[in-house]
Scaffold this motif. Sequence first.
Motif, PDB file in Angstrom:
ATOM      1  N   SER A 153      28.292 124.620  99.629  1.00  0.00           N
ATOM      2  CA  SER A 153      27.495 123.582  98.989  1.00  0.00           C
ATOM      3  C   SER A 153      26.349 124.200  98.197  1.00  0.00           C
ATOM      4  O   SER A 153      25.736 125.189  98.620  1.00  0.00           O
ATOM      5  CB  SER A 153      26.937 122.627 100.048  1.00  0.00           C
ATOM      6  N   GLY A 154      26.080 123.614  97.034  1.00  0.00           N
ATOM      7  CA  GLY A 154      25.000 124.097  96.203  1.00  0.00           C
ATOM      8  C   GLY A 154      25.423 125.111  95.165  1.00  0.00           C
ATOM      9  O   GLY A 154      24.609 125.537  94.350  1.00  0.00           O
ATOM     10  N   VAL A 155      26.717 125.516  95.192  1.00  0.00           N
ATOM     11  CA  VAL A 155      27.233 126.486  94.232  1.00  0.00           C
ATOM     12  C   VAL A 155      28.494 125.903  93.608  1.00  0.00           C
ATOM     13  O   VAL A 155      29.414 125.506  94.330  1.00  0.00           O
ATOM     14  CB  VAL A 155      27.565 127.831  94.903  1.00  0.00           C
ATOM     15  N   PRO A 156      28.576 125.823  92.284  1.00  0.00           N
ATOM     16  CA  PRO A 156      29.781 125.266  91.664  1.00  0.00           C
ATOM     17  C   PRO A 156      30.987 126.180  91.848  1.00  0.00           C
ATOM     18  O   PRO A 156      30.854 127.410  91.911  1.00  0.00           O
ATOM     19  CB  PRO A 156      29.395 125.146  90.185  1.00  0.00           C
ATOM     20  N   GLY A 157      32.159 125.568  91.956  1.00  0.00           N
ATOM     21  CA  GLY A 157      33.382 126.345  92.023  1.00  0.00           C
ATOM     22  C   GLY A 157      33.585 127.034  93.362  1.00  0.00           C
ATOM     23  O   GLY A 157      32.983 126.676  94.380  1.00  0.00           O
ATOM     24  N   THR A 158      34.455 128.031  93.359  1.00  0.00           N
ATOM     25  CA  THR A 158      34.778 128.777  94.571  1.00  0.00           C
ATOM     26  C   THR A 158      34.652 130.264  94.301  1.00  0.00           C
ATOM     27  O   THR A 158      34.587 130.708  93.158  1.00  0.00           O
ATOM     28  CB  THR A 158      36.211 128.457  95.049  1.00  0.00           C
ATOM     29  N   ARG A 257      24.314 112.091 107.774  1.00  0.00           N
ATOM     30  CA  ARG A 257      24.803 110.975 106.965  1.00  0.00           C
ATOM     31  C   ARG A 257      26.195 111.209 106.401  1.00  0.00           C
ATOM     32  O   ARG A 257      26.825 110.281 105.894  1.00  0.00           O
ATOM     33  CB  ARG A 257      23.819 110.707 105.809  1.00  0.00           C
ATOM     34  N   ASP A 258      26.666 112.458 106.474  1.00  0.00           N
ATOM     35  CA  ASP A 258      27.942 112.789 105.832  1.00  0.00           C
ATOM     36  C   ASP A 258      28.892 113.499 106.781  1.00  0.00           C
ATOM     37  O   ASP A 258      29.629 114.403 106.380  1.00  0.00           O
ATOM     38  CB  ASP A 258      27.698 113.650 104.591  1.00  0.00           C
ATOM     39  N   GLY A 315      24.454 119.310 100.150  1.00  0.00           N
ATOM     40  CA  GLY A 315      25.723 119.474 100.853  1.00  0.00           C
ATOM     41  C   GLY A 315      25.519 119.848 102.306  1.00  0.00           C
ATOM     42  O   GLY A 315      24.771 119.200 103.037  1.00  0.00           O
ATOM     43  N   PHE A 316      26.169 120.943 102.706  1.00  0.00           N
ATOM     44  CA  PHE A 316      26.082 121.358 104.098  1.00  0.00           C
ATOM     45  C   PHE A 316      26.276 122.859 104.211  1.00  0.00           C
ATOM     46  O   PHE A 316      26.761 123.526 103.286  1.00  0.00           O
ATOM     47  CB  PHE A 316      27.137 120.633 104.953  1.00  0.00           C
ATOM     48  N   LEU A 317      25.901 123.403 105.355  1.00  0.00           N
ATOM     49  CA  LEU A 317      26.120 124.803 105.692  1.00  0.00           C
ATOM     50  C   LEU A 317      26.608 124.838 107.135  1.00  0.00           C
ATOM     51  O   LEU A 317      25.953 124.292 108.023  1.00  0.00           O
ATOM     52  CB  LEU A 317      24.839 125.621 105.520  1.00  0.00           C
TER      53      LEU A 317
END
Length: 371
Positions: A153-158, A257-258, A315-317
């Motif tokens: 989360s927090g970074v576009p793509g893979t 929440r997610d 997002g999440f970690l």
Amino acid sequence: MSAPEAVRCTLMRGGTSKGAYFLADDLPADPGARDDLLLRVMGSPDPRQIDGLGGAHPLTSKAAVVSGSTDPDADVDYLFLQVAVDTPGVTDRQNCGNILAGVGPFAVERGLVPAGDAETSVRIRMLNTGELAVATFPTPHGRVRYDGDAAISGVPGTAAPVVVEFPPAAGPLLPTGNVRDTVAGTEVTCVDNGMPVVLVPAAALGVDGAETPAELEADAVLAGRLRALRAEAGHLMGLGDVEGTTVPKLTLLAPPRDGGSVGTRTFIPVRCHTSIGVLGAASVAAGLRLPGGVGEGIAELPAAGDRVRVEHPTGFLDVDVRVDPAVPVVRRTAVVRTARKIFDGTVFPRPAETAPAHARRPGGRHDSAAR
């Protein structure tokens, strides 16, 4: 060694941060000269950092200094330096687990550690605290691979996964000796699983913990309470005067929440993190595993397994953490991060005559013995 006119540098994204990576031999040995050089490299002090590599935010104004290690348990030494954006400050008071994700690949790229045929594990001594970490990442045919299917989360793509495992920290998990303390009139849990963090129920500070970072930063009343809480908690945790430093972190806890285990908002020191630091998340996850902590009744921990999903603003970690609450001590901590090399080349610092005469280095080194 005087400050050079040009410096070999690798700019890398590590986790959800971005920083300049250097070999220690390419920088001045004197800390003051080194820090002055880094200010000029990053373009500080300037809120836009328009004249340097910095990205106008603490998460993109970071530096890693890497060298071969003399410690038999480590391959390389890593010193993390946080370069202030709009003030002439450089501090080594904390680690950075996101920038840490790029240290192993950098060490292989620069020849400090030989690459394996399929994957490589690099043992890293974090000089800020003296603690160790092991980063494992793919190196097919002896070359670092940055592309892959790991998403954070927090970074576009893979990108290719970097698995970072942390041995148990040398210092106490509960720096105050208590699972709960009352600090500035608020019940908190002070925890250190690689990063000093104060866990605070968001509701105790009059917020619900789902606000955006911008909304929280605009709350002047909240900022005042955070400053008072940090100041008192710093002394209580054995960190002394924390004014002008970035530790301890303050993390507000709220119900998830997610589908995760807990919702968080983290402050460094009063700017709200757009995600959460790796070591900060490791400390949050460990704190939630302690019976009687302030996370009880807020977090929703899984019935089985070690994984704690820490939700944050983008997002999440996921943190795998195993805690023995009877001691209390952490038996295992591991996270998955990614890293990417952005450029490798020469950076030309702003001329010295237009830079501050001396870098201000708030506080001293935050080491395990002091905690």
